[in-house]
Design a protein around this motif. Sequence first.
Motif, PDB file in Angstrom:
ATOM      1  N   ALA A 102       0.848  -1.201   0.000  1.00 27.45           N
ATOM      2  CA  ALA A 102       0.000   0.000   0.000  1.00 27.45           C
ATOM      3  C   ALA A 102       0.880   1.246   0.000  1.00 27.45           C
ATOM      4  O   ALA A 102       1.860   1.328   0.753  1.00 27.45           O
ATOM      5  N   VAL A 103       0.532   2.204  -0.850  1.00 24.77           N
ATOM      6  CA  VAL A 103       1.256   3.478  -0.912  1.00 24.77           C
ATOM      7  C   VAL A 103       0.241   4.614  -0.892  1.00 24.77           C
ATOM      8  O   VAL A 103      -0.910   4.443  -1.303  1.00 24.77           O
ATOM      9  N   PRO A 104       0.629   5.809  -0.418  1.00 22.71           N
ATOM     10  CA  PRO A 104      -0.322   6.912  -0.309  1.00 22.71           C
ATOM     11  C   PRO A 104      -0.557   7.670  -1.610  1.00 22.71           C
ATOM     12  O   PRO A 104      -1.516   8.427  -1.715  1.00 22.71           O
ATOM     13  N   PRO A 133      -5.603   6.230   0.917  1.00 21.51           N
ATOM     14  CA  PRO A 133      -5.314   7.373   1.789  1.00 21.51           C
ATOM     15  C   PRO A 133      -4.301   6.996   2.864  1.00 21.51           C
ATOM     16  O   PRO A 133      -4.371   5.892   3.428  1.00 21.51           O
ATOM     17  N   PHE A 134      -3.372   7.921   3.141  1.00 24.96           N
ATOM     18  CA  PHE A 134      -2.258   7.572   4.024  1.00 24.96           C
ATOM     19  C   PHE A 134      -2.717   7.147   5.411  1.00 24.96           C
ATOM     20  O   PHE A 134      -2.074   6.320   6.055  1.00 24.96           O
ATOM     21  N   ASP A 135      -3.867   7.687   5.877  1.00 27.54           N
ATOM     22  CA  ASP A 135      -4.316   7.326   7.215  1.00 27.54           C
ATOM     23  C   ASP A 135      -4.974   5.948   7.277  1.00 27.54           C
ATOM     24  O   ASP A 135      -5.303   5.455   8.360  1.00 27.54           O
ATOM     25  N   GLU A 136      -5.162   5.304   6.129  1.00 22.27           N
ATOM     26  CA  GLU A 136      -5.734   3.955   6.101  1.00 22.27           C
ATOM     27  C   GLU A 136      -4.669   2.877   5.947  1.00 22.27           C
ATOM     28  O   GLU A 136      -4.968   1.686   6.055  1.00 22.27           O
ATOM     29  N   ILE A 137      -3.428   3.295   5.700  1.00 23.34           N
ATOM     30  CA  ILE A 137      -2.389   2.314   5.371  1.00 23.34           C
ATOM     31  C   ILE A 137      -1.991   1.476   6.568  1.00 23.34           C
ATOM     32  O   ILE A 137      -1.927   0.237   6.489  1.00 23.34           O
ATOM     33  N   MET A 138      -1.732   2.095   7.711  1.00 23.70           N
ATOM     34  CA  MET A 138      -1.301   1.309   8.867  1.00 23.70           C
ATOM     35  C   MET A 138      -2.372   0.319   9.331  1.00 23.70           C
ATOM     36  O   MET A 138      -2.043  -0.844   9.611  1.00 23.70           O
ATOM     37  N   GLY A 144      -3.730  -7.186   7.783  1.00 21.66           N
ATOM     38  CA  GLY A 144      -3.328  -8.159   6.787  1.00 21.66           C
ATOM     39  C   GLY A 144      -3.940  -7.958   5.414  1.00 21.66           C
ATOM     40  O   GLY A 144      -3.856  -8.842   4.555  1.00 21.66           O
ATOM     41  N   GLU A 145      -4.530  -6.772   5.172  1.00 21.45           N
ATOM     42  CA  GLU A 145      -5.098  -6.494   3.844  1.00 21.45           C
ATOM     43  C   GLU A 145      -3.998  -6.315   2.803  1.00 21.45           C
ATOM     44  O   GLU A 145      -4.210  -6.562   1.616  1.00 21.45           O
ATOM     45  N   VAL A 146      -2.841  -5.859   3.257  1.00 19.79           N
ATOM     46  CA  VAL A 146      -1.663  -5.718   2.397  1.00 19.79           C
ATOM     47  C   VAL A 146      -0.474  -6.296   3.167  1.00 19.79           C
ATOM     48  O   VAL A 146      -0.516  -6.458   4.389  1.00 19.79           O
ATOM     49  N   ASP A 147       0.595  -6.586   2.440  1.00 18.74           N
ATOM     50  CA  ASP A 147       1.770  -7.187   3.070  1.00 18.74           C
ATOM     51  C   ASP A 147       2.715  -6.154   3.673  1.00 18.74           C
ATOM     52  O   ASP A 147       3.493  -6.476   4.574  1.00 18.74           O
ATOM     53  N   ALA A 148       2.662  -4.937   3.154  1.00 14.97           N
ATOM     54  CA  ALA A 148       3.508  -3.863   3.678  1.00 14.97           C
ATOM     55  C   ALA A 148       2.878  -2.533   3.291  1.00 14.97           C
ATOM     56  O   ALA A 148       2.036  -2.456   2.393  1.00 14.97           O
ATOM     57  N   TYR A 162       0.371   0.718  16.357  1.00 14.83           N
ATOM     58  CA  TYR A 162      -0.297  -0.346  15.597  1.00 14.83           C
ATOM     59  C   TYR A 162       0.464  -1.671  15.686  1.00 14.83           C
ATOM     60  O   TYR A 162       0.113  -2.625  15.003  1.00 14.83           O
ATOM     61  N   ASP A 163       1.515  -1.681  16.510  1.00 14.92           N
ATOM     62  CA  ASP A 163       2.349  -2.881  16.658  1.00 14.92           C
ATOM     63  C   ASP A 163       2.945  -3.337  15.323  1.00 14.92           C
ATOM     64  O   ASP A 163       3.037  -4.542  15.043  1.00 14.92           O
ATOM     65  N   LEU A 164       3.347  -2.367  14.509  1.00 15.68           N
ATOM     66  CA  LEU A 164       3.946  -2.677  13.215  1.00 15.68           C
ATOM     67  C   LEU A 164       5.465  -2.647  13.308  1.00 15.68           C
ATOM     68  O   LEU A 164       6.043  -2.019  14.195  1.00 15.68           O
ATOM     69  N   ALA A 165       6.097  -3.330  12.368  1.00 13.42           N
ATOM     70  CA  ALA A 165       7.563  -3.423  12.352  1.00 13.42           C
ATOM     71  C   ALA A 165       8.129  -2.545  11.239  1.00 13.42           C
ATOM     72  O   ALA A 165       7.583  -2.488  10.132  1.00 13.42           O
TER      73      ALA A 165
END
Length: 278
Positions: A102-104, A133-138, A144-148, A162-165
């Motif tokens: 996902a990209v904004p 939209p950038f606020d929906e990416i995280m 798990g809708e996208v891989d990164a 969001y407990d993301l790496a």
Amino acid sequence: MKTKIAFSPCPNDTFIFHAAVFGLVEAPELEVTYADIDKTNYWAARMEGPEIMKVSYAALPWLLEDYRLIPCGGALGRGCGPLVLTQEKLSKPSELAGKRIAVPSDRSTAYLLFRLWVKQEIPAGIGEIVVMPFDEIMPAVKNGEVDAGLVIHEARFTYQNYDLALLQDLGNWWEEDTGLPIPLGAIIVRRDSKLEGIENWIQASVQYAWDHPEASSNYVMTHAQEMSVEVAQSHIDLYVNEFSLQLGDDGYAAVESLLGRAMEDGHVPLFDLELLRK
């Protein structure tokens, strides 16, 4: 007659333009449209919108025949790049080969940096690019809708919620690769405009903001999209710097390097790099 201008509601823009908007420095009377650069990029490409706009540096190859780059008021910097985030920590970038990202925006500096990084670090290439939209990416990465996800703006300071790496800070990668700052947002004016002295009043507004940082606080927070005061201040500290006052040799070199490499790789249309300085 008021001078029409469009810039984002982000803290760095409202901080920079506060003094000009409220007549605290010698400037034309301004009529402001608040719009994120994903909108102004396309307004400018269609020759719509105000005479003066904040756009992404990545959009300039589509715009420079009709718009002139103003060498102040924009956003370049160090330690302020976009981030590539994943749900689980990966050991190396090549694990993203063939994955859904996902990209904004597909006309942003973040996107160009991402494509240049992918070419260098993921030779097998990635899979599907999803613009959202950038606020929906995280949330999309977390669910798990996208891989990164490629994130920008205040996500630099909030992705841990969001407990993301973090897989890659593209700002660090760019600076290590080139030694140059990251070109993010640019101020442009239509080439057929009769407006004069734009650089002078923008620079005066930047200087006033630095000299009186408390003066803009209410204005900044009114438009800060539910950010905390601390996050808004971090945003300003990162994106308002010497390049906001004057692009300078390093600033121009950064823009020319980014867009020149992107042009060579076919991510932007062919254009005359000399137009950046004309």
